[in-house]
Enzyme design. Structure first.
Site, short mmCIF file in Angstrom:
data_model
loop_
_atom_site.label_atom_id
_atom_site.label_comp_id
_atom_site.label_asym_id
_atom_site.label_seq_id
_atom_site.Cartn_x
_atom_site.Cartn_y
_atom_site.Cartn_z
N TYR A 37 -3.77 7.29 6.03
CA TYR A 37 -3.26 6.03 6.58
C TYR A 37 -1.73 6.01 6.52
O TYR A 37 -1.05 5.63 7.47
CB TYR A 37 -3.83 4.85 5.79
CG TYR A 37 -3.42 3.50 6.31
CD1 TYR A 37 -4.16 2.84 7.30
CD2 TYR A 37 -2.28 2.86 5.83
CE1 TYR A 37 -3.79 1.60 7.78
CE2 TYR A 37 -1.89 1.62 6.30
CZ TYR A 37 -2.65 0.99 7.28
OH TYR A 37 -2.26 -0.24 7.75
N GLU A 111 5.75 3.54 -13.77
CA GLU A 111 4.42 3.02 -14.06
C GLU A 111 3.40 3.69 -13.15
O GLU A 111 3.74 4.11 -12.04
CB GLU A 111 4.35 1.51 -13.79
CG GLU A 111 5.42 0.69 -14.47
CD GLU A 111 5.46 -0.72 -13.88
OE1 GLU A 111 6.56 -1.16 -13.50
OE2 GLU A 111 4.39 -1.36 -13.80
N LYS A 113 0.45 3.32 -10.52
CA LYS A 113 0.08 2.30 -9.54
C LYS A 113 -1.44 2.18 -9.53
O LYS A 113 -2.13 3.11 -9.14
CB LYS A 113 0.61 2.67 -8.15
CG LYS A 113 0.03 1.82 -7.01
CD LYS A 113 0.41 0.36 -7.13
CE LYS A 113 -0.10 -0.43 -5.94
NZ LYS A 113 -1.56 -0.56 -5.91
#
Length: 332
Positions: A37, A111, A113
């Site tokens: 995508y 971080e 996800k």
């Protein structure tokens, strides 16, 4: 590519992306991977950048996918839950860092996800009063009663404040496996992945159905808070923990872009052993609240999330992928 060819391809890409956005956001049943995508979206962005005369307001490059499901009340977000920019190489991160350094000396919070459903939680005088899906970023679905069934969402905070926070609802890898085993035993359809299971569970019209699912949440951002200021995104995360929110333990404060990139690579190596699904090994976002205010011309859409492609290959093989979420510039 000439103008006529570009216009034709842009229309094709928009039709393809609209179809897959509906499958992902509205039906919770994607037919292609996130990486596929993103490649289509990146092609569309590049064509629109080269031929800006073909940009339209209804293009998915100009908005977030997702509509309000029938049966839910609409919620207009006080602060938009925006989608962030994809980046596909470490050099792009270094270029980004150079732009930031013209204004401030940043640190970065790396971080993981979480691959789940993004939500906004609103508290009045420390009491949880409303929760909503991200929807199209501007308008989401009121799913307050469903969110109240998630044990890791505090009904009352440790301080009597008014605050709106953003988090990601997910199902852990182990719980997802057990859920699918239960679905098979009951002779019901199994879920394609944990993200679909979490999204589908949270968008049930009957909260009793939601309560049966092993949903969890990590809070990763303060959307609005009156009467309190922070110098960095990292300070926000520590404050969120102090309030009683569940915050992603996979976070590290890095003192420079090279240290941040190294940490992203380490997350990529640890990814198979994480207890939750990710749609990126880590991320980069100039997400310090002070940084947003100080950088002239900076727009949140320039933020993004950085991680290994969903092919399973490490970042060094195909280059990193920046995806919406949090590798957030935090120190000033």
């Amino acid at each position: 590519m000439n103008k006529k060819q570009a216009e034709k391809r842009i229309k094709e890409l928009r039709a393809i992306l609209d179809y897959h956005a509906k499958k992902y956001y509205d039906e919770d049943s994607p037919e292609i991977s996130d990486f596929e995508y993103d490649m289509l979206m990146n092609e569309l962005k590049n064509l629109e950048r080269e031929f800006p005369e073909f940009i339209t307001k209804d293009s998915l490059t100009q908005k977030v996918g997702g509509n309000v499901k029938e049966g839910f009340e609409k919620v207009e977000h006080e602060v938009p839950l925006q989608s962030l920019q994809d980046v596909f190489s470490y050099d792009e991160l270094r270029d980004f860092d150079m732009r930031v350094r013209k204004e401030v000396t940043p640190k970065y919070v790396v971080e993981t996800k979480i691959d789940g459903l993004s939500v906004a939680l609103e508290y009045k005088s420390g009491i949880f009063v409303r929760g909503a899906t991200r929807g199209n970023g501007q308008v989401g679905e009121d799913i307050t009663e469903n969110l109240k069934t998630i044990k890791t969402i505090p009904q009352k905070l440790k301080e009597n404040i008014d605050i709106i926070v953003r988090g990601e609802v997910f199902i852990s890898t182990k719980d997802f496996e057990l859920l699918n085993e239960e679905q098979e035993i009951l002779g019901e359809k199994t879920f394609a992945n944990a993200r679909n299971a979490a999204a589908g569970s949270l968008r049930q019209l009957d909260s009793k159905m939601t309560a049966k699912r092993p949903l969890d949440i990590y809070i990763f951002n303060i959307q609005r808070l009156t009467g309190n200021t922070f110098n960095s995104h990292y300070e926000q995360l520590l404050y969120l923990e102090k309030l009683g929110f569940n915050v992603n333990p996979q976070k590290k404060l890095c003192h420079g872009i090279e240290e941040a990139i190294k940490e992203v690579e380490e997350i990529g190596k640890r990814r198979p052993n994480l207890t939750f699904g990710t749609d990126g090994a880590g991320g980069l976002c100039p997400g310090a609240c002070v940084l947003h205010r100080r950088l002239p011309g900076f727009h949140p859409a320039e933020s993004g999330h950085f991680g290994a492609p969903d092919s399973g290959q490490p970042p060094g093989d195909r280059g990193p992928q920046l995806r919406h979420g949090g590798f957030r510039a935090s120190g000033l």
